[in-house]
Design an enzyme around this catalytic site. Structure first.
Site, PDB file in Angstrom:
ATOM      1  N   CYS A  71       0.835  -1.213   0.000  1.00  0.00           N
ATOM      2  CA  CYS A  71       0.000   0.000   0.000  1.00  0.00           C
ATOM      3  C   CYS A  71       0.867   1.259   0.000  1.00  0.00           C
ATOM      4  O   CYS A  71       1.663   1.489   0.913  1.00  0.00           O
ATOM      5  CB  CYS A  71      -0.923  -0.016   1.224  1.00  0.00           C
ATOM      6  N   GLY A  72       0.679   2.108  -1.011  1.00  0.00           N
ATOM      7  CA  GLY A  72       1.468   3.335  -1.114  1.00  0.00           C
ATOM      8  C   GLY A  72       1.232   4.295   0.033  1.00  0.00           C
ATOM      9  O   GLY A  72       2.169   4.929   0.538  1.00  0.00           O
ATOM     10  N   HIS A  73      -0.017   4.440   0.476  1.00  0.00           N
ATOM     11  CA  HIS A  73      -0.324   5.345   1.587  1.00  0.00           C
ATOM     12  C   HIS A  73       0.288   4.838   2.891  1.00  0.00           C
ATOM     13  O   HIS A  73       0.697   5.632   3.749  1.00  0.00           O
ATOM     14  CB  HIS A  73      -1.838   5.511   1.731  1.00  0.00           C
ATOM     15  N   CYS A  74       0.350   3.512   3.036  1.00  0.00           N
ATOM     16  CA  CYS A  74       0.989   2.942   4.236  1.00  0.00           C
ATOM     17  C   CYS A  74       2.482   3.260   4.240  1.00  0.00           C
ATOM     18  O   CYS A  74       3.054   3.585   5.289  1.00  0.00           O
ATOM     19  CB  CYS A  74       0.777   1.435   4.275  1.00  0.00           C
TER      20      CYS A  74
END
Length: 525
Positions: A71-74
């Site tokens: 996950c990029g946001h993670c």
């Protein structure tokens, strides 16, 4: 034989206990099993189904991030989350941060109804069944402050004038609750609000001498600020008590400057202020003649507090996206624009007269009174708009093309930055090329960020709409697979929909990725 059996039994007993540590000797205490240690990474507890219960027992206040490795946001949150853990550790705070690899711990994601990544949940006093959803900031200091206000008091208890004055002097915005009885329900309401209003500092007192110092005779929440009028009072209703929603709106409204300059630091507060009407003054702050306009703009603001938010946008700063949203160029400054954030309708002054307090006031009243019509953005129509297989539409030619009764028109409404739009571009070009010799079929596209259509608001990208030939202005929205084969079947069947596939929509204030997906996250408008 009996003697040999007795010897074997004696040897077995000696092997089960004795000096080799295989068991306690007579009168020796039993050795305790080693205590289970919860692994850590960068000061963050690494949790699993096996050790979550232990973590909840050992830590009274625990914030848990459910993440996915892909996950990029993670990944963007990870360094801030680690910094927050370090800040709290340096203060010897009781609150701890933890994380769970969601895809690897499917039982936990199901137990806590995790559907997007990252999801953060706050556990208090070991309560596993009712965690609190984390709704705070996603930068280190904000995460730490959110936890501080839950692990400890969310407001400072004030006992004397020196303490109150020190609190007021220490911050730009300070909120003090003056309550004659600190056991009153209104105090609990006040403290609950203080937990989440992280950009303000809170205090409370029941001291009569402080009531007297600040000219109060009954329970009141006072906002002190180092700008504008300096102070705003919110008296507590003696019959109805303190309403958290009303107080929250009051604090948001009065904690903002009468005139706010738009930038990356102020924009989150501008959009969360709950004031739907915004008046924007576009100026070039490097020009003295433009800076002189700010005084009149500010002079017009006070009567509209809480109804219209006055915002200054510097066209010489990094605000190109704001200019594009309003269809402006930097050379057009100074100028005014009015927008309602709920309807997204935009308004411009009818004439370009001088910008004074009087003209600004008159423009606001005219818009609020329904005397000004909204304007719609449209790009200029390129001369070769119909020369390629994919026709280019803008606001000015949309109606003419889309509702041509002799044509079946299939339109892609897109955003230049949209990931899913880019992914389907090749299929859309191939579709247009396939049907380019069909005189009754048009494949087209429209940049919905630069062209506005009053009858067709676009909320997600890409949005695909089919306008079949014939009378009646019929419109069919396409929501299925975005590939050449499915597009072709849709057109050949006259617009019958295959199975639905979700479109990319604008993201929440804190973007998240679906827990059961490895696709690109949603993108903001």
């Amino acid at each position: 034989m009996d003697g040999q059996l007795l010897l074997v039994l004696l040897l077995l007993l000696l092997g089960a206990s004795g000096p080799e540590g295989q068991g306690p000797g007579p009168g020796e205490p039993e050795e305790e099993p080693p205590k289970e240690e919860i692994p850590e990474e960068d000061g963050i507890l690494v949790l699993s189904r096996r050790n979550l219960g232990l973590a909840l027992r050992e830590h009274r206040t625990l914030l848990v991030q459910f993440y996915a490795p892909w996950c990029g946001h993670c990944k963007a949150l990870a360094p801030e989350y680690s910094k927050a853990a370090a800040l709290l550790a340096a203060e010897s705070a009781k609150a701890r941060l933890a994380k769970v690899d969601g895809p690897a711990e499917a039982e936990l994601t199901e137990e806590f109804a995790v559907t997007t990544y990252p999801t953060l949940k706050f556990f208090r006093d070991g309560n596993r069944t009712h965690p609190e959803e984390y709704t705070g900031p996603r930068e280190a200091e904000g995460i730490a402050e959110w936890l501080r206000r839950r692990a400890g008091p969310s407001a400072t208890r004030l006992e004397d004038e020196d303490g109150a004055q020190a609190l007021i002097d220490g911050r730009d915005v300070v909120v003090i609750g003056f309550f004659q009885d600190l056991q009153d329900e209104d105090v609990a309401t006040f403290l609950a609000l203080a937990q989440d209003a992280l950009d303000m500092t809170f205090g409370l007192t029941d001291q009569p001498k402080l009531f007297q110092k600040f000219g109060l005779t009954k329970d009141t929440v006072v906002l002190f600020k180092k700008f504008d009028e300096g102070r705003a009072d919110f008296p507590v209703d003696e019959e109805l008590g303190l309403d958290q929603g009303d107080l929250s709106h009051f604090l948001l409204t009065h904690s903002m400057r009468l005139v706010t300059e738009f930038n990356s630091q102020t924009s989150p507060k501008i959009f969360s202020a709950g004031i739907l009407n915004h008046l924007l003054l576009f100026v070039n702050q490097t020009l003295a003649s433009h800076r002189e306009l700010l005084a009149g703009f500010g002079e017009a603001a006070p009567p509209f507090r809480g109804q219209v938010l006055f915002v200054v946008v510097d066209v010489g700063a990094d605000n190109g996206h704001v200019l594009r949203y309003f269809g402006l160029k930097a050379e057009e400054a100074p100028t005014l624009r009015f927008i309602n954030m709920e309807t997204t309708k935009k308004y411009a002054p009818a004439h370009g007269g001088p910008l004074t307090a009087a003209s600004v006031t008159a423009f606001c009243h005219a818009v609020l009174g329904g005397e000004v019509k909204p304007y719609l953005l449209s790009q200029e129509l390129p001369p070769d708009w119909d020369q390629r297989p994919v026709k280019t539409l803008v606001g000015k030619n949309f109606e003419q093309v889309a509702f041509d009764e002799t044509k079946n028109v299939f339109i892609k409404f897109y955003a230049p930055w949209c990931t899913h739009c880019k992914e389907m571009a090749a299929a859309w070009e191939a579709l247009a090329d396939k049907y380019k010799d069909h005189e009754d079929i048009i494949i087209a596209e429209l940049d919905a960020t630069a062209n506005e259509l009053e009858a067709f608001p676009v909320h997600g990208f890409p949005t695909l709409k089919f306008f079949p030939a014939g009378p009646g202005r019929k419109v069919i929205e396409y929501k299925s697979t975005r590939d050449l084969e499915t597009f072709s079947k849709f057109l050949d069947s006259g617009g019958e929909l295959p199975a639905e596939e979700p479109a990319e929509e604008p993201a929440a204030p804190f973007p998240e990725t679906p827990a059961n997906s490895t696709t690109e996250p949603k993108e903001e408008l």
